[in-house]
Design a protein around this motif. Structure first.
Motif, PDB file in Angstrom:
ATOM      1  N   GLY A 301       0.855  -1.175   0.000  1.00 46.63           N
ATOM      2  CA  GLY A 301       0.000   0.000   0.000  1.00 46.63           C
ATOM      3  C   GLY A 301       0.883   1.214   0.000  1.00 46.63           C
ATOM      4  N   GLY A 302       0.665   2.056   0.993  1.00 49.40           N
ATOM      5  CA  GLY A 302       1.372   3.325   1.069  1.00 49.40           C
ATOM      6  C   GLY A 302       2.888   3.203   1.073  1.00 49.40           C
ATOM      7  N   GLN A 303       3.397   2.104   1.621  1.00 52.57           N
ATOM      8  CA  GLN A 303       4.861   1.978   1.717  1.00 52.57           C
ATOM      9  C   GLN A 303       5.519   2.061   0.336  1.00 52.57           C
ATOM     10  OE1 GLN A 303       8.239  -1.211   3.099  1.00 52.57           O
ATOM     11  NE2 GLN A 303       6.299  -1.394   4.070  1.00 52.57           N
ATOM     12  N   ILE A 304       4.901   1.431  -0.644  1.00 51.35           N
ATOM     13  CA  ILE A 304       5.477   1.437  -1.996  1.00 51.35           C
ATOM     14  C   ILE A 304       5.352   2.818  -2.623  1.00 51.35           C
ATOM     15  CG2 ILE A 304       5.249   0.477  -4.317  1.00 51.35           C
ATOM     16  CD1 ILE A 304       4.710  -2.170  -3.088  1.00 51.35           C
ATOM     17  N   VAL A 305       4.183   3.416  -2.466  1.00 53.58           N
ATOM     18  CA  VAL A 305       3.970   4.777  -2.991  1.00 53.58           C
ATOM     19  C   VAL A 305       5.018   5.699  -2.364  1.00 53.58           C
ATOM     20  CG1 VAL A 305       2.339   6.701  -3.068  1.00 53.58           C
ATOM     21  CG2 VAL A 305       1.494   4.368  -3.232  1.00 53.58           C
ATOM     22  N   TYR A 306       5.154   5.579  -1.065  1.00 55.07           N
ATOM     23  CA  TYR A 306       6.088   6.413  -0.302  1.00 55.07           C
ATOM     24  C   TYR A 306       7.507   6.251  -0.863  1.00 55.07           C
ATOM     25  CZ  TYR A 306       8.576   7.847   4.094  1.00 55.07           C
ATOM     26  OH  TYR A 306       9.398   8.441   5.039  1.00 55.07           O
ATOM     27  N   ILE A 307       7.963   5.003  -1.005  1.00 55.31           N
ATOM     28  CA  ILE A 307       9.360   4.787  -1.399  1.00 55.31           C
ATOM     29  C   ILE A 307       9.605   5.300  -2.826  1.00 55.31           C
ATOM     30  CG2 ILE A 307      11.149   3.037  -1.849  1.00 55.31           C
ATOM     31  CD1 ILE A 307       9.936   1.427   0.486  1.00 55.31           C
ATOM     32  N   ALA A 437       9.389   3.211   9.979  1.00 52.95           N
ATOM     33  CA  ALA A 437       8.505   2.112  10.396  1.00 52.95           C
ATOM     34  C   ALA A 437       7.295   1.949   9.482  1.00 52.95           C
ATOM     35  CB  ALA A 437       8.017   2.354  11.815  1.00 52.95           C
ATOM     36  N   HIS A 438       6.739   3.036   9.010  1.00 49.27           N
ATOM     37  CA  HIS A 438       5.451   3.077   8.288  1.00 49.27           C
ATOM     38  C   HIS A 438       4.300   2.686   9.205  1.00 49.27           C
ATOM     39  CE1 HIS A 438       7.237   4.032   4.486  1.00 49.27           C
ATOM     40  NE2 HIS A 438       8.125   3.098   4.710  1.00 49.27           N
ATOM     41  N   ALA A 439       4.419   1.531   9.808  1.00 50.52           N
ATOM     42  CA  ALA A 439       3.398   1.125  10.766  1.00 50.52           C
ATOM     43  C   ALA A 439       4.037   0.106  11.692  1.00 50.52           C
ATOM     44  CB  ALA A 439       2.236   0.498  10.027  1.00 50.52           C
ATOM     45  N   LEU A 440       3.964   0.364  12.977  1.00 43.89           N
ATOM     46  CA  LEU A 440       4.447  -0.639  13.924  1.00 43.89           C
ATOM     47  C   LEU A 440       3.226  -1.454  14.336  1.00 43.89           C
ATOM     48  CD1 LEU A 440       6.821   1.689  15.936  1.00 43.89           C
ATOM     49  CD2 LEU A 440       7.528  -0.314  14.632  1.00 43.89           C
ATOM     50  N   PHE A 675      -7.598   3.096  12.930  1.00 40.73           N
ATOM     51  CA  PHE A 675      -6.285   3.678  13.246  1.00 40.73           C
ATOM     52  C   PHE A 675      -5.524   3.810  11.933  1.00 40.73           C
ATOM     53  CE2 PHE A 675      -1.754   3.325  14.005  1.00 40.73           C
ATOM     54  CZ  PHE A 675      -1.579   4.338  14.936  1.00 40.73           C
ATOM     55  N   GLU A 676      -4.858   4.938  11.742  1.00 37.24           N
ATOM     56  CA  GLU A 676      -4.068   5.125  10.522  1.00 37.24           C
ATOM     57  C   GLU A 676      -2.687   5.628  10.927  1.00 37.24           C
ATOM     58  OE1 GLU A 676      -5.101   4.551   7.129  1.00 37.24           O
ATOM     59  OE2 GLU A 676      -2.918   4.573   7.162  1.00 37.24           O
ATOM     60  N   ALA A 677      -1.665   4.823  10.612  1.00 38.10           N
ATOM     61  CA  ALA A 677      -0.319   5.196  11.066  1.00 38.10           C
ATOM     62  C   ALA A 677       0.040   6.590  10.565  1.00 38.10           C
ATOM     63  CB  ALA A 677       0.695   4.180  10.574  1.00 38.10           C
ATOM     64  N   PHE A 678      -0.112   6.836   9.292  1.00 42.06           N
ATOM     65  CA  PHE A 678       0.063   8.206   8.786  1.00 42.06           C
ATOM     66  C   PHE A 678      -1.135   8.572   7.906  1.00 42.06           C
ATOM     67  CE2 PHE A 678       1.660  11.295   5.633  1.00 42.06           C
ATOM     68  CZ  PHE A 678       1.787  12.367   6.511  1.00 42.06           C
ATOM     69  N   GLY A 679      -1.226   7.967   6.710  1.00 39.13           N
ATOM     70  CA  GLY A 679      -2.392   8.228   5.861  1.00 39.13           C
ATOM     71  C   GLY A 679      -2.063   9.059   4.638  1.00 39.13           C
ATOM     72  N   LEU A 680      -1.464   8.399   3.639  1.00 39.59           N
ATOM     73  CA  LEU A 680      -1.111   9.147   2.430  1.00 39.59           C
ATOM     74  C   LEU A 680      -2.346   9.656   1.689  1.00 39.59           C
ATOM     75  CD1 LEU A 680       1.845   7.065   0.931  1.00 39.59           C
ATOM     76  CD2 LEU A 680       1.948   9.284   2.056  1.00 39.59           C
ATOM     77  N   THR A 681      -3.436   8.890   1.713  1.00 39.42           N
ATOM     78  CA  THR A 681      -4.620   9.357   0.958  1.00 39.42           C
ATOM     79  C   THR A 681      -5.122  10.690   1.512  1.00 39.42           C
ATOM     80  OG1 THR A 681      -6.044   8.002   2.346  1.00 39.42           O
ATOM     81  CG2 THR A 681      -5.438   7.081   0.211  1.00 39.42           C
TER      82      THR A 681
HETATM   83  C1  LCN Z   1       1.713   2.473   6.037  1.00 39.95           C
HETATM   84  C2  LCN Z   1       0.545   2.962   6.573  1.00 39.95           C
HETATM   85  O1  LCN Z   1      -0.293   2.197   7.278  1.00 39.95           O
HETATM   86  C3  LCN Z   1       0.130   4.341   6.278  1.00 39.95           C
HETATM   87  O2  LCN Z   1      -0.573   4.951   7.334  1.00 39.95           O
HETATM   88  C4  LCN Z   1       1.282   5.212   5.823  1.00 39.95           C
HETATM   89  O3  LCN Z   1       0.758   6.394   5.278  1.00 39.95           O
HETATM   90  C5  LCN Z   1       2.103   4.463   4.781  1.00 39.95           C
HETATM   91  O4  LCN Z   1       2.584   3.248   5.289  1.00 39.95           O
HETATM   92  C6  LCN Z   1       3.290   5.281   4.280  1.00 39.95           C
HETATM   93  O5  LCN Z   1       4.198   5.566   5.318  1.00 39.95           O
END
Ligand code: LCN
Ligand code: UDP
Length: 805
Positions: A301-307, A437-440, A675-681
């Protein structure tokens, strides 16, 4: 007196003075007859104390006793003792117990508290001769600088700069000599940079700098290094100071000033210009890492978009800096992931894949090997990959060295698996390590530590949390997307903070796991790709050819296949959400709130991009359950003409245009996660000017200023969330400027805080400062490294072996 002690002393004093009141409150709580209580249970119990109950005319709710109990994150009853873990402030903890008969209040040590939790969790009485491994990093870091104020958490580099400049130049140390040595170590593929050995001491350096500045003052500012080299080389200077006379003079003057009287700012500025980052390795082992058709698969998900966005921004920043320094070097970024032979039509079986939008960044795929040495052909869930990582780290080491022709200058890990591999590699190659971490997982699951045993066959948290603790302590620096990721909020525990003290009964007890006051923590938030996520008003960059396709997808195409629902009143504004169909993303929750709220259904239509409509298309158990749940909700509330469910995965350019399509029609975005670790959307939606409603649990709490640049919603109170959204649409109908105000503020907020260019600038500066810090303080930290090796060898490896057997 520490804050912790102060709170405990106040509690003791209150209890001593007001015994009947204390008894009443404790009786009220313990009559619930619960062995363990979470913060929410305790708060509910405390709030149910009748308002008429007072103490000295003060409502009981306002007494020191209740206020202190409200700070408890957990409570447990062991016989006549009532145990509490008090989070007295952000990241400051105290453990106490109160005797339910005598009302004695005692502060207990972390390990005593944890021992009691273990005993209760295991259901055993006090065990004779019980020996449990205690993991304690405190003795290793006692000598190191720590921050004290919670507001400093996450600004480690600023603190470090201050410390560094005073430590290095306090007149007693030999800071300037260390700086000289540091400037001499820079080389690129055998080519000496910055200084050569003509300069042998600090006095010589000052002298050479003065003479060089004199020479430079007579040159045209644009004169290039190549034309200046003949004059500067004999003084002891090598390439790397700047592209032209102006930049070279600026950096040299900066160094002279630092040698005279350093300030933290000057030092940061100077180090930021030192050419020491030529290649970076980024690790994301668990796979399905590619640029097409991989998002939306389990674990991606977001991890790939992020990287991918990170790589493009980093490469730009590295190239700019090198060009500024006058170095004609192409920086290299290698993203390492696993090669999956059974790649299901994706590029995951290709060894190398150039990253689109970069000059030379590439994905390097290295296979996982089975115990018998054969290559593992299939995808493996992130929870199952522990047995493959050690061998992977050796294979990666070989392949990366061959690919780069040298060691990398920085290794960045992602997620628990990537951070563990980064640890193994960084320690072997002696390279600066950064963790993301993206998400612990620990905070995502209730009691994932205390009752780890119950789920270990499925999640293998025993391996994951051990790997996390090792990697967190090994990293030179850790970057996070938000403050709450490190240390939570005044009311909730941070993701890293939760690794400070915890126990996994029968396995080990962590009394000092990671300290969030450590200056290794830095908040560096990501952005949203500005080529894709921009406001609708930017018409020149829009993709009009997608408009009719989107129109068809959202409005006209008949339901069937990947689509369920078709709007009866397509003229209403759209409420849009897009996320993987995990339970925690709560897309089904959103559908239910919508179904239950007459008012919201009246105001808008709901568009959902998530999962698959056909459950047979899902290979994931959790996703499958959510799909069935979604169908049930749509049936139950009769949502077929008010909800459009698109069970598909959208390409990035397409989704960018879809956000704008919704904005054109004065719609809104909603992120309803539990819960959303960060939330790119959330930042994507805001970057396209969409008013956004997002969960108050996790990153979005910081991204959005409630009521100003968007809105917070509480996923546990769906009715209130629905009301908030409905009222917004109603208000916009009356006064369309309401929509524009929120939209403008959303754009402003992301522009100020969440951009990839700022991210890349910070990351490149941080990596230099931590590299320098590591060099001058000899931050190899041999003792810690040895302790970590023992944990790895004696704790993690056996757990992994057991898992594999
Ligand atoms: C993983 C998540 O769960 C998201 O909340 C983050 O936005 C995403 O990675 C990018 O760090
Ligand atoms: N995404 C996408 N197409 C989809 C669904 C999601 O491109 O159909 C992207 C979305 O735009 C975002 C990422 O996937 O960039 C999800 O990241 P987020 O941080 O919101 O959540 P995660 O999935 O990492 O938990």
């Amino acid at each position: 007196m520490s804050i912790q002690n102060g709170v405990v002393e106040d509690l003791k004093a209150f209890v001593e003075e007001h015994r009947p009141a204390t008894h009443m409150v404790l009786h009220h709580i313990t009559s619930l007859d619960r062995r363990f209580m979470l913060r929410s249970d305790l708060l509910d119990a405390l709030r149910s104390i009748p308002e008429e109950d007072t103490q000295d005319g003060i409502p009981m709710q306002d007494t020191v006793l209740v206020k202190t109990l409200e700070k408890a994150q957990e409570a447990a009853r062991d016989g006549d003792w009532f145990y509490l873990s008090l989070r007295v402030r952000i990241a400051r903890w105290a453990y106490v117990r109160i005797h339910l008969d005598t009302l004695d209040v005692e502060e207990v040590s972390t390990d005593t508290y944890l021992q009691c939790m273990e005993k209760l969790a295991l259901g055993t009485g006090p065990v004779e001769n019980d020996w449990t491994l205690e993991i304690d990093f405190e003795p290793f870091t006692r000598e190191f600088f720590k921050m004290r104020e919670s507001r400093s958490i996450g600004s480690g580099v600023e603190f470090l700069n201050r410390r560094l400049s005073s430590l290095l130049f306090d007149g007693h140390g030999d800071g300037d000599r260390k700086l000289l040595e540091f400037l001499r170590v820079h080389r690129y593929l055998g080519q000496q940079l910055m200084l050569n050995d003509r300069i042998s001491d600090v006095a010589g350096l000052r002298d050479a700098l003065r003479r060089a500045l004199e020479i430079l003052s007579r040159e045209e500012p644009e004169t290039e290094w190549t034309d200046l080299a003949v004059k500067l080389h004999p003084l002891g200077f090598e390439v790397g100071w700047g592209r032209n006379a102006e930049l070279i003079a600026e950096m040299m003057q900066n160094l002279l000033d630092i040698l005279e009287a350093p300030s933290p700012r000057m030092l940061e500025q100077f180090l930021a210009s030192v050419p020491m980052m030529f290649s970076v390795v980024i690790l994301s082992p668990h796979g399905w890492f590619g640029q097409a058709n991989v998002l939306g698969r389990p674990d991606t998900g977001g991890q790939i978009v992020y990287i991918l966005d990170q790589v493009r921004a980093l490469e730009r920043e590295m190239r700019d800096r090198l060009a500024r320094q006058g170095l004609d070097i192409e920086p290299r970024i290698v993203v390492v992931t696993r090669l999956i032979p059974e790649a299901d039509g994706t590029s995951s079986d290709q060894r190398l894949e150039p990253i689109v939008g970069t000059h030379s960044a590439t994905i390097l795929r290295v296979p996982f090997h089975n115990a018998d040495g054969t290559v593992h052909p299939h995808w493996i869930s992130r929870f199952e990959i522990w047995p493959y990582l050690e061998r992977f780290s050796f294979d990666v080491e070989r392949e990366v060295l061959a690919e780069l022709n040298s060691r990398p200058d920085l290794i960045i890990g992602n997620y628990s698996d990537g951070n563990l591999v980064a640890t193994l590699l960084s320690q072997r190659l002696k390279v600066t390590q950064c963790n993301i971490a993206h998400a612990l997982e620990k905070t995502k699951y209730l009691y994932s530590d205390l009752f780890w045993h119950e789920n270990d066959d499925h999640y293998h948290f025993s391996c994951q949390f051990t790997a996390d603790i090792i990697a967190m302590n090994a990293a030179d620096f850790i970057i996070t997307s938000s403050f709450q990721e490190i240390a939570g909020t005044p009311d909730s525990v941070g993701q890293y903070e939760s690794h400070g003290a915890f126990t996994m009964p029968g396995l080990y007890r962590v009394v000092h796991g990671v300290d969030v006051f450590d200056p290794k923590f830095n908040i560096v938030s990501p952005g949203a790709d500005s080529n894709v996520y921009f406001p609708p008003s930017d018409t020149d960059r829009r993709l009009p050819h997608l408009e009719s396709e989107i129109e068809e997808l959202v409005f006209t195409r008949d339901p069937g296949g990947d689509i369920r629902g078709k709007f009866a009143h397509p003229d209403k504004p759209l409420l849009f959400s897009m996320a993987r169909m995990d339970r925690i993303k709560n897309i089904t929750g959103l559908a239910r709130w919508f179904g239950e709220s007459e008012k919201l259904r009246e105001e808008c239509n709901l568009v959902l991009v998530s999962g698959h409509v056909d459950p047979a298309k899902s290979g994931d158990q959790e996703e499958g359950e959510q799909i069935h749940e979604m169908h049930r909700i749509m049936d139950e509330y009769g949502l077929n003409d008010q909800v459009r469910w698109l069970g598909m995965h959208l390409e990035k350019q397409f989704s960018g245009e879809l956000y704008r399509f919704v904005a054109d029609r004065k719609g809104a975005f909603v992120q309803p996660a539990l819960f959303e670790a960060f939330g790119l959307t959330v930042i994507e939606a805001m970057s396209t000017g969409l008013p956004t409603f997002a969960t108050c649990f996790g990153g979005p709490l910081e991204i959005i200023v409630d009521g100003k640049s968007g809105f917070h919603i509480n996923p546990n109170h769906g009715d209130e969330a629905a009301e908030k959204m409905a009222s917004f649409f109603a208000a916009c109908k009356k006064d369309p400027s309401r929509w524009t105000t929120i939209s403008d503020q959303a754009l402003k907020r992301v522009e100020e805080r969440y951009t990839w260019s700022r991210y890349a600038e910070r990351l490149m500066t941080l990596s230099r400062i931590y590299g320098f810090w590591r060099y001058v303080t000899d931050l190899e930290r041999v003792e810690t490294r040895r302790y970590l090796e023992m944990l790895y060898g004696l704790q993690l490896r056996p757990l992994v072996e057991k898992m594999a057997s």
